[in-house]
Design a protein around this motif. Structure first.
Motif, PDB file in Angstrom:
ATOM      1  N   CYS A   1      59.137  56.128  40.080  1.00 56.85           N
ATOM      2  CA  CYS A   1      60.559  55.975  41.155  1.00 56.85           C
ATOM      3  C   CYS A   1      61.784  56.954  41.151  1.00 56.85           C
ATOM      4  O   CYS A   1      61.903  57.226  42.228  1.00 56.85           O
ATOM      5  CB  CYS A   1      60.575  54.165  40.625  1.00 56.85           C
ATOM      6  N   LYS A   2      61.707  57.423  40.443  1.00 59.09           N
ATOM      7  CA  LYS A   2      62.736  58.712  39.823  1.00 59.09           C
ATOM      8  C   LYS A   2      62.827  59.839  40.877  1.00 59.09           C
ATOM      9  O   LYS A   2      63.522  60.344  40.216  1.00 59.09           O
ATOM     10  CB  LYS A   2      62.733  58.474  38.376  1.00 59.09           C
ATOM     11  N   VAL A   3      61.481  60.228  40.931  1.00 60.64           N
ATOM     12  CA  VAL A   3      61.469  61.696  41.433  1.00 60.64           C
ATOM     13  C   VAL A   3      61.647  61.707  42.893  1.00 60.64           C
ATOM     14  O   VAL A   3      62.634  62.244  43.935  1.00 60.64           O
ATOM     15  CB  VAL A   3      59.653  61.710  41.494  1.00 60.64           C
ATOM     16  N   HIS A   4      61.292  59.842  43.479  1.00 55.42           N
ATOM     17  CA  HIS A   4      61.669  59.624  45.028  1.00 55.42           C
ATOM     18  C   HIS A   4      63.098  59.038  45.052  1.00 55.42           C
ATOM     19  O   HIS A   4      63.144  59.165  46.302  1.00 55.42           O
ATOM     20  CB  HIS A   4      60.703  58.782  45.501  1.00 55.42           C
TER      21      HIS A   4
ATOM     22  N   PRO B   1      65.944  59.993  44.701  1.00 53.22           N
ATOM     23  CA  PRO B   1      66.958  61.354  45.453  1.00 53.22           C
ATOM     24  C   PRO B   1      66.978  61.376  47.033  1.00 53.22           C
ATOM     25  O   PRO B   1      68.100  61.223  47.899  1.00 53.22           O
ATOM     26  CB  PRO B   1      67.141  62.694  45.388  1.00 53.22           C
ATOM     27  N   TYR B   2      66.095  60.664  47.782  1.00 54.38           N
ATOM     28  CA  TYR B   2      65.229  61.108  48.893  1.00 54.38           C
ATOM     29  C   TYR B   2      65.861  59.630  49.199  1.00 54.38           C
ATOM     30  O   TYR B   2      65.714  59.397  50.868  1.00 54.38           O
ATOM     31  CB  TYR B   2      63.890  61.502  49.144  1.00 54.38           C
ATOM     32  N   LEU B   3      65.934  58.655  48.708  1.00 52.43           N
ATOM     33  CA  LEU B   3      66.172  57.280  49.376  1.00 52.43           C
ATOM     34  C   LEU B   3      67.372  56.667  49.367  1.00 52.43           C
ATOM     35  O   LEU B   3      67.890  56.184  47.814  1.00 52.43           O
ATOM     36  CB  LEU B   3      64.946  56.364  48.743  1.00 52.43           C
ATOM     37  N   PRO B   4      67.906  56.190  50.743  1.00 54.90           N
ATOM     38  CA  PRO B   4      69.473  55.879  50.540  1.00 54.90           C
ATOM     39  C   PRO B   4      69.305  54.858  49.549  1.00 54.90           C
ATOM     40  O   PRO B   4      69.016  53.958  49.730  1.00 54.90           O
ATOM     41  CB  PRO B   4      69.602  55.749  51.992  1.00 54.90           C
ATOM     42  N   ASP B   5      70.131  54.831  48.929  1.00 47.44           N
ATOM     43  CA  ASP B   5      70.757  53.039  48.036  1.00 47.44           C
ATOM     44  C   ASP B   5      69.828  52.703  46.821  1.00 47.44           C
ATOM     45  O   ASP B   5      69.544  51.686  46.690  1.00 47.44           O
ATOM     46  CB  ASP B   5      71.493  51.880  48.852  1.00 47.44           C
ATOM     47  N   CYS B   6      68.408  53.337  46.501  1.00 48.42           N
ATOM     48  CA  CYS B   6      68.358  52.869  45.994  1.00 48.42           C
ATOM     49  C   CYS B   6      68.149  53.344  44.333  1.00 48.42           C
ATOM     50  O   CYS B   6      68.685  53.798  43.384  1.00 48.42           O
ATOM     51  CB  CYS B   6      66.312  54.360  45.533  1.00 48.42           C
ATOM     52  N   MET B   7      67.558  51.971  43.815  1.00 50.85           N
ATOM     53  CA  MET B   7      67.981  51.592  42.447  1.00 50.85           C
ATOM     54  C   MET B   7      66.736  50.841  41.919  1.00 50.85           C
ATOM     55  O   MET B   7      65.931  49.593  42.564  1.00 50.85           O
ATOM     56  CB  MET B   7      68.878  50.121  41.821  1.00 50.85           C
TER      57      MET B   7
ATOM     58  N   ARG C   1      64.532  48.427  45.535  1.00 50.77           N
ATOM     59  CA  ARG C   1      65.321  46.978  45.635  1.00 50.77           C
ATOM     60  C   ARG C   1      63.773  45.968  44.617  1.00 50.77           C
ATOM     61  O   ARG C   1      62.650  45.966  45.385  1.00 50.77           O
ATOM     62  CB  ARG C   1      65.688  46.485  47.008  1.00 50.77           C
ATOM     63  N   PRO C   2      64.826  44.467  44.351  1.00 49.39           N
ATOM     64  CA  PRO C   2      63.987  43.871  44.211  1.00 49.39           C
ATOM     65  C   PRO C   2      63.155  43.193  45.190  1.00 49.39           C
ATOM     66  O   PRO C   2      63.936  43.215  46.573  1.00 49.39           O
ATOM     67  CB  PRO C   2      64.469  42.651  43.780  1.00 49.39           C
ATOM     68  N   VAL C   3      61.852  43.240  44.887  1.00 48.71           N
ATOM     69  CA  VAL C   3      61.530  42.328  47.003  1.00 48.71           C
ATOM     70  C   VAL C   3      61.768  40.908  47.135  1.00 48.71           C
ATOM     71  O   VAL C   3      61.603  40.452  48.104  1.00 48.71           O
ATOM     72  CB  VAL C   3      59.715  42.784  46.717  1.00 48.71           C
ATOM     73  N   SER C   4      61.614  40.473  45.603  1.00 42.92           N
ATOM     74  CA  SER C   4      61.678  38.537  45.692  1.00 42.92           C
ATOM     75  C   SER C   4      63.014  38.046  44.303  1.00 42.92           C
ATOM     76  O   SER C   4      63.337  39.499  43.984  1.00 42.92           O
ATOM     77  CB  SER C   4      61.124  38.272  45.590  1.00 42.92           C
ATOM     78  N   GLY C   5      63.204  37.601  44.936  1.00 36.24           N
ATOM     79  CA  GLY C   5      64.602  36.932  43.451  1.00 36.24           C
ATOM     80  C   GLY C   5      63.520  36.261  42.123  1.00 36.24           C
ATOM     81  O   GLY C   5      64.195  35.059  42.163  1.00 36.24           O
TER      82      GLY C   5
ATOM     83  N   GLY D   1      62.108  37.464  40.143  1.00 35.06           N
ATOM     84  CA  GLY D   1      62.536  37.257  38.733  1.00 35.06           C
ATOM     85  C   GLY D   1      61.641  38.345  37.847  1.00 35.06           C
ATOM     86  O   GLY D   1      61.553  38.814  37.113  1.00 35.06           O
ATOM     87  N   VAL D   2      60.144  38.125  38.707  1.00 39.93           N
ATOM     88  CA  VAL D   2      59.543  39.345  38.215  1.00 39.93           C
ATOM     89  C   VAL D   2      59.639  40.738  38.760  1.00 39.93           C
ATOM     90  O   VAL D   2      59.137  41.513  37.851  1.00 39.93           O
ATOM     91  CB  VAL D   2      57.825  39.057  39.142  1.00 39.93           C
ATOM     92  N   TRP D   3      60.439  41.043  39.255  1.00 37.42           N
ATOM     93  CA  TRP D   3      60.915  42.304  39.344  1.00 37.42           C
ATOM     94  C   TRP D   3      62.251  42.651  38.795  1.00 37.42           C
ATOM     95  O   TRP D   3      63.650  42.065  38.248  1.00 37.42           O
ATOM     96  CB  TRP D   3      61.842  43.068  40.281  1.00 37.42           C
ATOM     97  N   LYS D   4      61.689  44.102  37.197  1.00 41.95           N
ATOM     98  CA  LYS D   4      62.686  44.648  36.212  1.00 41.95           C
ATOM     99  C   LYS D   4      63.674  45.651  36.407  1.00 41.95           C
ATOM    100  O   LYS D   4      62.609  46.371  37.263  1.00 41.95           O
ATOM    101  CB  LYS D   4      61.944  44.710  34.917  1.00 41.95           C
ATOM    102  N   GLN D   5      64.846  45.846  36.734  1.00 42.72           N
ATOM    103  CA  GLN D   5      65.375  47.646  37.086  1.00 42.72           C
ATOM    104  C   GLN D   5      65.288  48.282  35.620  1.00 42.72           C
ATOM    105  O   GLN D   5      64.253  47.480  34.716  1.00 42.72           O
ATOM    106  CB  GLN D   5      67.515  46.999  36.822  1.00 42.72           C
TER     107      GLN D   5
END
Length: 112
Positions: free
Chosen positions: A45-48, A50-56, A101-105, A107-111
């Protein structure tokens, strides 16, 4: 003398083959393919990012999110009660996907 040379060539070839196999297993699997670890998914994800707006970067273990036939349990009558046994694996091997971004709320998506 020739035997030592031949042994050195074989040992060197085995070392090189092992190094190539280990290097290949550390590369990202590619877009849409699950990664073996959260760290690998986050690195991809960190490779891509910089090319995606507002990507966390966020990652989720999609192999452990839902039940499927590999984790199915069977309940059978036994005597005057019932018995439940796991017919497959207790849990599938980890498989991580990343998203900006988390796809759902749920809690399975971790930053990352």
């Amino acid at each position: 003398m020739q035997f030592r040379f031949l042994a050195a060539v074989v040992a060197g070839g085995a070392f090189l083959a092992n190094a190539l196999i280990l290097r290949g297993s550390q590369d990202p699997a590619g877009a849409g393919q699950v990664e073996a670890t959260m760290a690998a998914a986050c690195a991809e994800c960190k490779v891509h990012a910089p090319y995606l707006p507002d990507c966390m970067c966020h990652a989720s273990d999609v192999m452990g999110t839902f039940e499927n036939d590999a984790t199915k349990k069977l309940t059978s009558a036994k005597g005057y009660g019932s018995e439940t046994v796991n017919t497959g694996k207790e849990r599938l091997a980890e498989g991580w996907l990343w998203h900006c971004r988390p796809v759902s709320g749920t809690g399975v998506w971790k930053q990352c």
